[in-house]
Design a protein around this motif. Sequence first.
Motif, PDB file in Angstrom:
ATOM      1  N   LYS A  64     -10.907   3.220  -7.240  1.00 13.62           N
ATOM      2  CA  LYS A  64     -10.443   3.128  -5.815  1.00 13.62           C
ATOM      3  C   LYS A  64     -10.391   4.662  -5.626  1.00 13.62           C
ATOM      4  CE  LYS A  64      -6.278   2.210  -3.462  1.00 13.62           C
ATOM      5  NZ  LYS A  64      -4.928   1.316  -3.059  1.00 13.62           N
ATOM      6  N   GLY A  88      -8.615   1.942 -10.926  1.00 11.43           N
ATOM      7  CA  GLY A  88      -7.536   2.447 -10.158  1.00 11.43           C
ATOM      8  C   GLY A  88      -8.601   4.649 -10.375  1.00 11.43           C
ATOM      9  N   PRO A 113      -5.031   9.444  -4.440  1.00  8.78           N
ATOM     10  CA  PRO A 113      -3.909   9.572  -5.288  1.00  8.78           C
ATOM     11  C   PRO A 113      -3.905  11.072  -6.149  1.00  8.78           C
ATOM     12  CG  PRO A 113      -6.352  10.058  -6.227  1.00  8.78           C
ATOM     13  CD  PRO A 113      -6.377   9.931  -4.081  1.00  8.78           C
ATOM     14  N   PHE A 145      -1.487   6.053  -6.769  1.00 14.23           N
ATOM     15  CA  PHE A 145      -1.098   5.684  -5.542  1.00 14.23           C
ATOM     16  C   PHE A 145       0.060   5.510  -4.801  1.00 14.23           C
ATOM     17  CE2 PHE A 145      -5.637   5.134  -6.963  1.00 14.23           C
ATOM     18  CZ  PHE A 145      -6.081   6.113  -5.914  1.00 14.23           C
ATOM     19  N   GLY A 161      -4.223  -1.438 -14.792  1.00 14.04           N
ATOM     20  CA  GLY A 161      -5.034  -1.619 -13.504  1.00 14.04           C
ATOM     21  C   GLY A 161      -3.400  -1.013 -12.530  1.00 14.04           C
ATOM     22  N   MET A 162      -2.679  -1.795 -12.398  1.00 12.90           N
ATOM     23  CA  MET A 162      -0.901  -2.334 -11.466  1.00 12.90           C
ATOM     24  C   MET A 162      -0.216  -0.966 -11.935  1.00 12.90           C
ATOM     25  SD  MET A 162       1.367  -5.190 -11.183  1.00 12.90           S
ATOM     26  CE  MET A 162      -0.215  -6.379 -10.594  1.00 12.90           C
ATOM     27  N   SER A 210       0.605  -1.421  -0.037  1.00 11.28           N
ATOM     28  CA  SER A 210       0.089   0.092   0.033  1.00 11.28           C
ATOM     29  C   SER A 210       0.526   0.964   0.264  1.00 11.28           C
ATOM     30  CB  SER A 210      -1.077   0.341   1.520  1.00 11.28           C
ATOM     31  OG  SER A 210      -2.228  -0.992   1.304  1.00 11.28           O
ATOM     32  N   GLU A 225       2.069   2.810  -5.032  1.00  9.78           N
ATOM     33  CA  GLU A 225       2.087   1.164  -4.885  1.00  9.78           C
ATOM     34  C   GLU A 225       3.595   0.829  -5.440  1.00  9.78           C
ATOM     35  OE1 GLU A 225      -2.723   0.594  -4.405  1.00  9.78           O
ATOM     36  OE2 GLU A 225      -1.088  -0.143  -6.348  1.00  9.78           O
ATOM     37  N   GLY A 244      -1.818   2.283 -10.201  1.00 10.77           N
ATOM     38  CA  GLY A 244      -1.825   2.310  -9.024  1.00 10.77           C
ATOM     39  C   GLY A 244      -0.381   2.786  -8.601  1.00 10.77           C
TER      40      GLY A 244
END
Length: 204
Positions: free
Chosen positions: A90, A87, A38, A156, A148-149, A33, A158, A152
């Motif tokens: 989220k 994304g 964002p 975000f 999507g990854m 996480s 990540e 993130g």
Amino acid sequence: LLDRLRLSAGLVLAAVVLSGAVALFVAAAHPRSGQSAPDAGAAFAAIAAGATVAGLCWAASIRARSGRIAGFALGLAAGTLYGLVGGVLKATVHTLLQDGVLAVIAGWPLWALVVLGAWGFALHQRAYTRAPLQASLPALSVASPLVGMAFGILAFREVPASGTLAVLGEVAGMAAIVVSVAVLGRLSTTPARQPGRHSQQVSG
């Protein structure tokens, strides 16, 4: 089934392997996480890049003479947009939980979610009308989790897992994805036999 064709055992097996490979890759690369909210600038850049890719694939599908190429391009476009949708969803949920409904309505994530989701759904349905399901499914199945990854990571902050087992899982998953997509593409281009056609030509 949607194409009124009987899927071969090879196609079904390759599709199952593809699904498992995507699941393995996502599970192995499961990111730690990052920040809960964002980065708007990074999110806008990711959305712009994804929308550009989707637009180019859409244009390519319009110009394509082969239905299967068009289906592949539309599947890639829809998968890219669906990855962005995950994304942005989220981000929308975060805004709702932190600031309430009014902030969601006034913020950018909700409207980006509506536009990207509607566009992705439209291209996904268009893919079904241009080519058999197996032409668009591989590209869609691979693009969606990868985009999507990437969203993130960019928006975000990540961090994907980087341990030895995680890297091995990512490599194995990606290798299986490549192989299963290649098999699906090869099998889907094999012309299906139509029982009775030869006998009809002989009798005619």
